[in-house]
Design a protein around this motif. Sequence first.
Motif, PDB file in Angstrom:
ATOM      1  N   GLU A 239      49.499 -25.087 132.419  1.00 25.16           N
ATOM      2  CA  GLU A 239      50.410 -25.526 132.971  1.00 25.16           C
ATOM      3  C   GLU A 239      51.198 -25.308 132.229  1.00 25.16           C
ATOM      4  O   GLU A 239      52.644 -26.565 132.434  1.00 25.16           O
ATOM      5  N   LEU A 240      51.208 -25.131 131.579  1.00 27.03           N
ATOM      6  CA  LEU A 240      52.497 -24.876 129.873  1.00 27.03           C
ATOM      7  C   LEU A 240      53.463 -24.425 130.607  1.00 27.03           C
ATOM      8  O   LEU A 240      53.362 -23.279 131.263  1.00 27.03           O
ATOM      9  N   HIS A 241      55.520 -24.830 130.612  1.00 31.02           N
ATOM     10  CA  HIS A 241      56.206 -23.988 130.796  1.00 31.02           C
ATOM     11  C   HIS A 241      57.437 -24.622 130.014  1.00 31.02           C
ATOM     12  O   HIS A 241      57.700 -24.867 129.843  1.00 31.02           O
ATOM     13  N   ASP A 242      59.063 -23.434 129.878  1.00 30.47           N
ATOM     14  CA  ASP A 242      60.258 -23.723 129.260  1.00 30.47           C
ATOM     15  C   ASP A 242      60.508 -24.944 129.149  1.00 30.47           C
ATOM     16  O   ASP A 242      60.952 -25.459 127.942  1.00 30.47           O
ATOM     17  N   ASN A 243      60.210 -25.163 131.020  1.00 23.99           N
ATOM     18  CA  ASN A 243      61.059 -26.599 130.916  1.00 23.99           C
ATOM     19  C   ASN A 243      59.759 -28.049 131.457  1.00 23.99           C
ATOM     20  O   ASN A 243      60.516 -28.110 132.023  1.00 23.99           O
ATOM     21  N   PHE A 244      58.991 -27.961 130.496  1.00 23.11           N
ATOM     22  CA  PHE A 244      58.291 -28.423 131.008  1.00 23.11           C
ATOM     23  C   PHE A 244      58.084 -29.617 130.086  1.00 23.11           C
ATOM     24  O   PHE A 244      58.813 -29.991 129.139  1.00 23.11           O
ATOM     25  N   ILE A 245      57.364 -30.925 131.233  1.00 25.22           N
ATOM     26  CA  ILE A 245      57.540 -32.656 130.568  1.00 25.22           C
ATOM     27  C   ILE A 245      56.946 -33.227 130.804  1.00 25.22           C
ATOM     28  O   ILE A 245      56.022 -33.044 131.654  1.00 25.22           O
ATOM     29  N   VAL A 261      43.744 -32.700 121.773  1.00 26.34           N
ATOM     30  CA  VAL A 261      44.464 -31.625 121.645  1.00 26.34           C
ATOM     31  C   VAL A 261      45.285 -29.903 121.073  1.00 26.34           C
ATOM     32  O   VAL A 261      45.065 -30.933 119.926  1.00 26.34           O
ATOM     33  N   LEU A 262      44.333 -29.303 121.461  1.00 28.17           N
ATOM     34  CA  LEU A 262      44.328 -27.923 120.659  1.00 28.17           C
ATOM     35  C   LEU A 262      45.844 -27.160 121.378  1.00 28.17           C
ATOM     36  O   LEU A 262      45.358 -26.976 123.154  1.00 28.17           O
ATOM     37  N   VAL A 263      46.869 -27.163 121.548  1.00 26.11           N
ATOM     38  CA  VAL A 263      47.686 -26.870 122.265  1.00 26.11           C
ATOM     39  C   VAL A 263      48.013 -25.201 121.892  1.00 26.11           C
ATOM     40  O   VAL A 263      48.173 -24.573 120.413  1.00 26.11           O
ATOM     41  N   THR A 264      48.302 -24.503 122.238  1.00 32.38           N
ATOM     42  CA  THR A 264      48.641 -23.212 121.499  1.00 32.38           C
ATOM     43  C   THR A 264      49.753 -22.730 121.813  1.00 32.38           C
ATOM     44  O   THR A 264      49.859 -21.176 120.696  1.00 32.38           O
ATOM     45  N   HIS A 265      51.218 -23.297 121.230  1.00 32.65           N
ATOM     46  CA  HIS A 265      52.020 -22.907 120.893  1.00 32.65           C
ATOM     47  C   HIS A 265      52.666 -24.555 120.334  1.00 32.65           C
ATOM     48  O   HIS A 265      52.648 -25.411 120.448  1.00 32.65           O
ATOM     49  N   ASP A 266      52.704 -24.119 119.338  1.00 38.07           N
ATOM     50  CA  ASP A 266      53.615 -25.678 118.810  1.00 38.07           C
ATOM     51  C   ASP A 266      55.030 -26.005 118.773  1.00 38.07           C
ATOM     52  O   ASP A 266      54.908 -27.224 119.240  1.00 38.07           O
ATOM     53  N   TYR A 267      55.356 -25.081 120.294  1.00 39.80           N
ATOM     54  CA  TYR A 267      57.029 -25.881 120.260  1.00 39.80           C
ATOM     55  C   TYR A 267      56.826 -26.910 121.666  1.00 39.80           C
ATOM     56  O   TYR A 267      57.280 -27.960 121.647  1.00 39.80           O
ATOM     57  N   TYR A 268      55.275 -26.501 122.362  1.00 42.33           N
ATOM     58  CA  TYR A 268      54.645 -28.104 123.373  1.00 42.33           C
ATOM     59  C   TYR A 268      53.707 -28.677 122.422  1.00 42.33           C
ATOM     60  O   TYR A 268      53.994 -29.795 122.922  1.00 42.33           O
TER      61      TYR A 268
END
Length: 372
Positions: A239-245, A261-268
């Motif tokens: 459910e992640l996207h560029d403007n995700f909150i 939690v394992l998140v596939t991008h450090d940005y998120y």
Amino acid sequence: MINTTQAGKRKCGDPMYRDLIRRIESGELRPGDRLANGRTLAERYGISEGTAQLVLSNLVGSGHLVRQNGVGTFVARQESWQPIDVVGYMVHATYNPYHLSVLSAVSREAKAIGARLLVGDALKASEFIRSLKNENCRYLIRPPFWNCTEHEIWELVQQEEINTVIINDFWLNGGPLNCVSSDIALGVSQMMNHLLGLGHRQIMFLDEDEAMCPRALGAFTRSLEYNGIQVNRQLVRFELHDNFIFTPRLLDEIYNTCTAVLVTHDYYAVKLAEAFTAAGREVGREISIAGIDSISETLTSVEHPVEAVARQAFKLLASGRRNCKVMIPPTCRFRASTAPPSREVEPHRFIYDSRTYQIRPGTHQQQKGNRK
């Protein structure tokens, strides 16, 4: 008890890969030298024979080694390199520090060989590729695209006769083009070994889209299943996207359903850590967070070998080889954002079947392992 020792021994070919690269590039192993067989190398580096063969295959794909059927594997002789005067590079998502780090690595490699680098926006890929001809540019390094765009771009580079290398292709495998990638599956496997070894059993996988990174998802599910833990569908989310909150409600849902939690991008992953901290939760002690890309000094993460990827991309361009697939081992950086779980959470009523990607009724059996 989690079998992290055997799992690590089976899957981690990083020491063998790096050592052979070092020995080849330093001249310790010379062109024409024959390597030991897979079984001997596996014993030497403490890995499985299958992993040793995979490392050898990657080095054959990168041009460091050659195989002669029925004879053995040898250090490759020096190839005739084509001079690269101008090379194009397409960058996307410049708000993400990871993509900027890849651009920096490509820029440094271009400077090292004296090539002029033309940088274009991936959102305007077609226009940029067509413009390369006006600059007498026959070489392109680019990220992968998805949906119908990838096919359109592939046809365009063929039409324009541009030698192309795709870097960090985590889902398309480069098609018929050259591809140099960080081994995302290996990185996720090592990260899961770390989390499981800490004692986590309820681990959430958080990604943008199910089709975006199947290798990462596959490694995640295999790591759980290998250790006798069924995969909980409620903990696999896209459910992640560029403007995700990360809203307070979502933070509560994550906190109440998992301990890591394992998140596939450090940005998120960084955003998630900041949101938990703002909500009064202590990252590491109350909730462990791990990411992929290693853009933060405080976040446990899989660090992609961007310098090695960039260097190998230029080597493939200069060699003139076609349809080569090179996988380079990443490195896991363990930092303060992960720690042994300090609490337990209730299991969910549904199980995620990784083979059929379907939700089926069941009871998730929480494993009681050693917590170090």
